[in-house]
Motif scaffolding. Structure first.
Motif, PDB file in Angstrom:
ATOM      1  N   ALA A 242       0.828  -1.206   0.000  1.00  0.00           N
ATOM      2  CA  ALA A 242       0.000   0.000   0.000  1.00  0.00           C
ATOM      3  C   ALA A 242       0.864   1.259   0.000  1.00  0.00           C
TER       4      ALA A 242
ATOM      5  N   GLN B   4      -1.395   5.989  -6.560  1.00  0.00           N
ATOM      6  CA  GLN B   4      -2.516   5.113  -6.883  1.00  0.00           C
ATOM      7  C   GLN B   4      -3.527   5.089  -5.745  1.00  0.00           C
TER       8      GLN B   4
ATOM      9  N   LEU C  95      -5.895   3.616  -2.905  1.00  0.00           N
ATOM     10  CA  LEU C  95      -5.798   2.505  -1.961  1.00  0.00           C
ATOM     11  C   LEU C  95      -7.181   1.957  -1.648  1.00  0.00           C
TER      12      LEU C  95
ATOM     13  N   ASP D  63       3.791   1.522  -1.274  1.00  0.00           N
ATOM     14  CA  ASP D  63       4.349   1.640  -2.623  1.00  0.00           C
ATOM     15  C   ASP D  63       3.322   2.239  -3.581  1.00  0.00           C
ATOM     16  N   LYS D  64       2.067   1.801  -3.466  1.00  0.00           N
ATOM     17  CA  LYS D  64       1.003   2.366  -4.299  1.00  0.00           C
ATOM     18  C   LYS D  64       0.784   3.837  -3.968  1.00  0.00           C
ATOM     19  N   GLN D  65       0.898   4.153  -2.685  1.00  0.00           N
ATOM     20  CA  GLN D  65       0.692   5.538  -2.264  1.00  0.00           C
ATOM     21  C   GLN D  65       1.766   6.455  -2.848  1.00  0.00           C
TER      22      GLN D  65
ATOM     23  N   LYS E 131       3.227   6.023  -5.591  1.00  0.00           N
ATOM     24  CA  LYS E 131       2.970   6.140  -7.024  1.00  0.00           C
ATOM     25  C   LYS E 131       1.688   6.905  -7.329  1.00  0.00           C
TER      26      LYS E 131
ATOM     27  N   GLU F 162      -6.174  -1.556   2.594  1.00  0.00           N
ATOM     28  CA  GLU F 162      -4.827  -0.989   2.502  1.00  0.00           C
ATOM     29  C   GLU F 162      -4.732   0.323   3.272  1.00  0.00           C
TER      30      GLU F 162
END
Length: 482
Positions: free
Chosen positions: A246, A254, A256, A248-250, A252, A260
């Protein structure tokens, strides 16, 4: 030294104390060449604890030197997965290695069972350590840099020497005291050639006790505990994977999911077994050591003698007198005769519900001249009676190898103090989590919830803060099933 019963291998004075006191240069090989060490180790007259102590000292020295040279004091951490198993193998197969028996089938089956269980324990811990990167020689426990920063250099070096290097290595050896006890018992009950097999005339004769239902129950409990510990490991690993994914997505940018987002906001695992215990893996780990200790007690208890019928577990003087010695009976009778008549269950409940009223009613008695001295004498008598019963029980209801799980519990309790202090500084919700969930033992968690519910209805608010809304609780249940 007063011995209340004939000595057996379950008494510290039988084998452990003489073994430790005889660990002197005279008991060691004259030279430290490989041939000399091998001959010393294979000699049946060598006390099996002596090679283990020597190995532990040598390991401690090597660990300390490596820690100082590399600046990484987690060298001993990587030995936790194997050293207890090495000591267990040493004690288990020592009669075979020293040719006191000819076949594995002649070894004590209980020791073989305990060794097999410890193999499973070691496999789990090795896998978990490898999965988290602890076996990497470059890795170091995240707590040590913080401790190193907080202490002067000399103080940290002394900590490394006495606690990290030596104390932990001795603890790993002490963890195998149950196996050493079982070995000395097996030697005493057989025709082995070793010095430990030749009992003094004052020592009670012992016989090998076959595996029984107690061993089966303990082995099953050990396996169940190990499975629960693995489940706790997997739940923690799943949460960490979820949180780091999560984050890592944050980074980028993206979106959640609710699960997450909850993981990132809270920061620590609180689902599954972790909703019952703040350290379920440590609770299971401690339980395994208590179960290994129980192999030295429960299988040797007669059905007619159980802990539930022991004098200290009862409340009435008549039952107390049934299993006590004459000296204990006199002491208990004297204690019972001098107990204040107002010390009943009703008065105890009244004192809990109305402490000030109870204190006021007892004031004349408490302020009577000599009352405090009289109560102190009664308390001393009660303590002496209890101590006498505990001493009388050595070798039957308890033995010296209880030090193994107690030392493990002390280590886990002290280490989690620093761990939780760090977690509390990183995650604001951790203090709330501590108020709601027990540190180790799950049975205390409902009591914590009940306390919060009875003190202003705070339980619902605390639960919402930790586990979130219904959507967050649903996500928690999803993680729990993983």
């Amino acid at each position: 030294m007063t011995v209340l019963h004939p000595l057996t291998p379950h008494h510290a004075a039988h084998s452990l104390v003489p073994s430790i006191s005889s660990f002197r240069p005279a008991a060691l090989p004259s030279t430290y060449s490989i041939d000399s060490l091998k001959a010393w180790y294979l000699n049946p007259a060598t006390d099996p604890l002596h090679p283990a102590i020597a190995f532990s000292i040598a390991t401690s020295v090597i660990v300390f030197i490596l820690g100082e040279v590399t600046g990484n004091v987690s060298q001993v951490d990587r030995l936790w997965t194997t050293l207890p198993l090495i000591y267990s193998a040493h004690f288990t197969f020592w009669p075979l290695v020293t040719r006191q028996v000819s076949h594995v089938a002649d070894l004590d089956p209980r020791m073989l069972l305990v060794f097999a269980l410890q193999c499973a324990w070691s496999a789990r811990l090795t896998y978990q350590s490898a999965r988290r990167g602890f076996l990497d020689p470059r890795s170091e426990d995240y707590r040590w840099p913080l401790v190193r920063k907080a202490l002067p250099k000399l103080a940290f070096t002394l900590l490394d020497l006495f606690f990290i290097a030596f104390a932990q290595n001795f603890l790993l050896l002490a963890a195998e005291l149950p196996q050493y006890l079982l070995l000395t018992r097996d030697l005493a009950s057989s025709t082995h050639l070793s010095a430990l097999a030749r009992l003094k005339p004052s020592h009670a004769q012992v016989a090998r006790v076959p595996l029984n239902v107690a061993d089966a129950v303990l082995a099953l409990a050990f396996v169940v505990t190990l499975v629960l510990e693995m489940r706790a490991d997997n739940q923690q690993q799943a949460f960490q994977n979820l949180k780091h994914g999560a984050l890592d997505k944050q980074r980028k940018g993206q979106q959640l999911t609710a699960k997450e987002r909850s993981a990132v906001e809270r920061g620590f695992v609180a689902e599954g077994l972790w909703s019952w215990s703040r350290h379920p893996n440590f609770a299971c780990e401690q339980t395994t050591w208590y179960l290994l200790y129980a192999f030295t007690v429960l299988p040797f208890l007669a059905l007619s003698t159980s802990i539930t019928s022991h004098p200290l577990s009862t409340l009435t003087p008549s039952i107390l007198f049934g299993g006590a010695s004459s000296t204990t009976k006199e002491g208990l009778g004297l204690l019972s005769a001098h107990l204040p008549r107002y010390l009943t269950l009703d008065t105890a409940l009244t004192a809990l519900l109305h402490p000030l009223l109870t204190l006021r009613s007892l004031a004349p008695e408490l302020l009577r001249p000599g009352a405090l001295a009289q109560y102190a004498a009664r308390a001393k008598l009660a303590g002496l009676v209890a101590l006498a019963e505990v001493r009388a029980d050595e070798g039957t209801h308890w033995n010296y190898s209880i030090a193994a799980p107690l030392l493990m519990s002390a280590l886990f309790f002290s280490s989690t103090i620093l761990t939780e202090r760090i977690s509390g500084s990183k995650y604001p919700l951790y203090a709330t989590y501590r108020r709601r969930v027990a540190k180790f033992w799950p049975v205390l968690t409902p009591l914590k919830g009940l306390f919060l519910a009875l003190t202003g209805g705070r339980r619902a608010r605390v639960d919402r803060r930790i586990w979130g809304t219904r959507e967050g609780q649903s996500a928690a249940k999803t993680l729990k099933r993983q």
